[in-house]
Design a protein around this motif. Sequence first.
Motif, short mmCIF file in Angstrom:
data_model
loop_
_atom_site.label_atom_id
_atom_site.label_comp_id
_atom_site.label_asym_id
_atom_site.label_seq_id
_atom_site.Cartn_x
_atom_site.Cartn_y
_atom_site.Cartn_z
N TRP A 124 -1.77 19.80 40.91
CA TRP A 124 -2.36 18.83 39.61
C TRP A 124 -3.15 20.01 38.75
O TRP A 124 -4.10 19.77 38.51
CB TRP A 124 -3.31 17.79 40.21
CG TRP A 124 -2.45 16.83 40.74
CD1 TRP A 124 -1.22 16.51 40.79
CD2 TRP A 124 -2.82 15.67 41.48
NE1 TRP A 124 -0.90 15.38 41.59
CE2 TRP A 124 -1.83 14.94 41.91
CE3 TRP A 124 -4.33 15.21 41.71
CZ2 TRP A 124 -1.96 13.68 42.59
CZ3 TRP A 124 -4.63 13.99 42.17
CH2 TRP A 124 -3.29 13.24 42.91
N GLY A 125 -2.50 21.22 38.67
CA GLY A 125 -3.20 21.96 37.60
C GLY A 125 -4.12 23.20 38.40
O GLY A 125 -4.76 23.91 37.50
N VAL A 126 -4.44 23.11 39.73
CA VAL A 126 -5.07 23.97 40.43
C VAL A 126 -4.43 24.64 41.52
O VAL A 126 -3.61 24.10 41.70
CB VAL A 126 -6.37 23.32 40.87
CG1 VAL A 126 -7.22 22.66 39.54
CG2 VAL A 126 -6.05 22.40 41.74
N ASP A 127 -4.93 25.63 41.98
CA ASP A 127 -4.46 26.33 43.24
C ASP A 127 -4.83 25.52 44.38
O ASP A 127 -5.94 24.97 44.67
CB ASP A 127 -4.96 27.53 43.56
CG ASP A 127 -4.15 28.50 42.57
OD1 ASP A 127 -3.08 28.54 42.16
OD2 ASP A 127 -5.07 29.50 42.11
N SER A 128 -3.83 25.30 45.33
CA SER A 128 -3.87 24.29 46.35
C SER A 128 -4.81 24.69 47.53
O SER A 128 -5.28 24.04 48.36
CB SER A 128 -2.65 23.84 47.05
OG SER A 128 -1.91 25.28 47.53
N TRP A 129 -5.31 26.22 47.31
CA TRP A 129 -6.05 26.54 48.38
C TRP A 129 -7.65 26.42 47.81
O TRP A 129 -8.68 26.94 48.70
CB TRP A 129 -5.71 28.30 48.53
CG TRP A 129 -5.56 28.94 47.30
CD1 TRP A 129 -4.59 29.41 46.83
CD2 TRP A 129 -6.40 29.51 46.53
NE1 TRP A 129 -4.46 30.08 45.71
CE2 TRP A 129 -5.88 30.45 45.49
CE3 TRP A 129 -7.93 29.45 46.52
CZ2 TRP A 129 -6.40 30.96 44.53
CZ3 TRP A 129 -8.60 30.19 45.40
CH2 TRP A 129 -7.82 30.63 44.35
N ILE A 130 -7.88 26.03 46.65
CA ILE A 130 -9.39 26.17 46.12
C ILE A 130 -10.26 25.43 46.83
O ILE A 130 -11.22 25.40 46.95
CB ILE A 130 -9.21 25.69 44.65
CG1 ILE A 130 -10.63 26.06 43.98
CG2 ILE A 130 -8.91 24.10 44.46
CD1 ILE A 130 -10.72 27.53 43.90
N PRO A 131 -9.89 24.09 47.57
CA PRO A 131 -10.78 22.95 48.40
C PRO A 131 -11.61 24.16 49.51
O PRO A 131 -12.58 23.74 49.65
CB PRO A 131 -9.97 22.11 48.85
CG PRO A 131 -8.69 22.02 48.00
CD PRO A 131 -8.54 23.40 47.42
N TRP A 132 -10.74 25.07 50.14
CA TRP A 132 -11.29 25.86 51.14
C TRP A 132 -12.34 26.78 50.69
O TRP A 132 -13.26 27.10 51.35
CB TRP A 132 -10.27 26.56 51.72
CG TRP A 132 -9.33 25.60 52.61
CD1 TRP A 132 -7.97 25.34 52.31
CD2 TRP A 132 -9.57 24.72 53.45
NE1 TRP A 132 -7.55 24.38 53.08
CE2 TRP A 132 -8.56 23.98 53.84
CE3 TRP A 132 -10.96 24.64 54.23
CZ2 TRP A 132 -8.52 23.17 54.87
CZ3 TRP A 132 -10.94 23.79 55.47
CH2 TRP A 132 -9.92 22.78 55.39
N VAL A 133 -12.35 27.22 49.28
CA VAL A 133 -13.27 28.02 48.61
C VAL A 133 -14.66 27.18 48.37
O VAL A 133 -15.80 27.49 48.89
CB VAL A 133 -13.03 28.67 47.41
CG1 VAL A 133 -13.94 29.17 46.52
CG2 VAL A 133 -11.86 29.43 47.36
N TYR A 134 -14.46 26.15 48.06
CA TYR A 134 -15.62 24.91 47.82
C TYR A 134 -16.14 24.53 49.36
O TYR A 134 -17.64 24.55 49.46
CB TYR A 134 -15.03 23.71 47.30
CG TYR A 134 -14.93 23.87 45.74
CD1 TYR A 134 -16.00 23.88 45.02
CD2 TYR A 134 -13.37 23.73 45.40
CE1 TYR A 134 -15.91 23.80 43.60
CE2 TYR A 134 -13.46 23.88 43.91
CZ TYR A 134 -14.37 23.86 42.96
OH TYR A 134 -14.41 23.96 41.68
N PHE A 135 -15.35 24.62 50.30
CA PHE A 135 -15.61 23.97 51.56
C PHE A 135 -16.55 25.26 52.22
O PHE A 135 -17.77 25.02 52.70
CB PHE A 135 -14.86 23.83 52.61
CG PHE A 135 -14.96 23.30 53.96
CD1 PHE A 135 -14.66 22.25 54.47
CD2 PHE A 135 -15.51 24.37 55.13
CE1 PHE A 135 -15.14 21.52 55.41
CE2 PHE A 135 -15.86 23.73 56.13
CZ PHE A 135 -15.44 22.27 56.49
N CYS A 136 -16.19 26.60 51.89
CA CYS A 136 -16.91 27.57 52.42
C CYS A 136 -18.53 27.93 51.67
O CYS A 136 -19.46 28.33 52.00
CB CYS A 136 -16.19 28.86 52.07
SG CYS A 136 -16.92 30.42 52.84
#
Length: 265
Positions: free
Chosen positions: A236-248
């Motif tokens: 959806w326009g973002v990298d699928s790994w970006i949630p884990w950066v937020y989580f960290c």
Amino acid sequence: MVLVRAGVGRRRARNGMLLCALVCLVVQLPTFTAPGDRHGGSKVVRRAAQKDAEGFQGFGLHGAALTASSAVLGPALDGTAHGNFGVLAYHFPPPVPVMLGSYKLFSTAIWVPPLFAFAGLLISSLYWLIDNALAVKAEQRSPSLLQTLAAVMCFAANYWASGFMSSNDLGTGKTVQRLISCVLALWAISAWRVFDGTTTGLVVSVMTAVGGTLIEVFLINAPWWDLYAYSKADFWGVDSWIPWVYFCGAPAVGNLSRLIRNRLA
């Protein structure tokens, strides 16, 4: 006959006295209070109000400190880890270079610092409120300065690693994105476990991962502007790994939030 009438008169007098005593007792009963309870209700209310006030002591200064620090640290990490590695590019308004003398550190858009500032305020406030709601023990929410700095550095390294892995020739397609996601996921969960380990931290980390990603999806896909774009977006326009950066990032902000809260108490 006279004796009978006298006995009846005495009984009537005695009954009248008992009736008067009963009436007096009923009238006076509502005013009776047990010893120590006369002002008990107001004391309970005062104690509750005092406890609530203590639970929010320094909340305003705490929020201001986290807002200011996030407005600086967030864009710096975003610019150096994602901007410089080509993970994303800002379109409108044109990015502004951040210089150190004649050396360009990174570029960022003017709306990025306020967005990170709001995120820092929100995450730190959630830590404060959920800690209060769950009655987290003081020893569980009292990080040292060294632990706080380590948590922030761990988050910064995670941010940089995401940019480094995404920008290098590891291949293309979902396989590479999943590999990056796995690495960052293990990193982020370990960061929560080592530097936080509380239910508050887990809840806020999940909320940050989900909420941060959805906000980015909205910012990128809204049809009325063209703010920025990821270079290898696959979700959806973002990298699928970006949630884990937020989580960290949540445990890092959480440690800083708790450290400042304890210093202000």
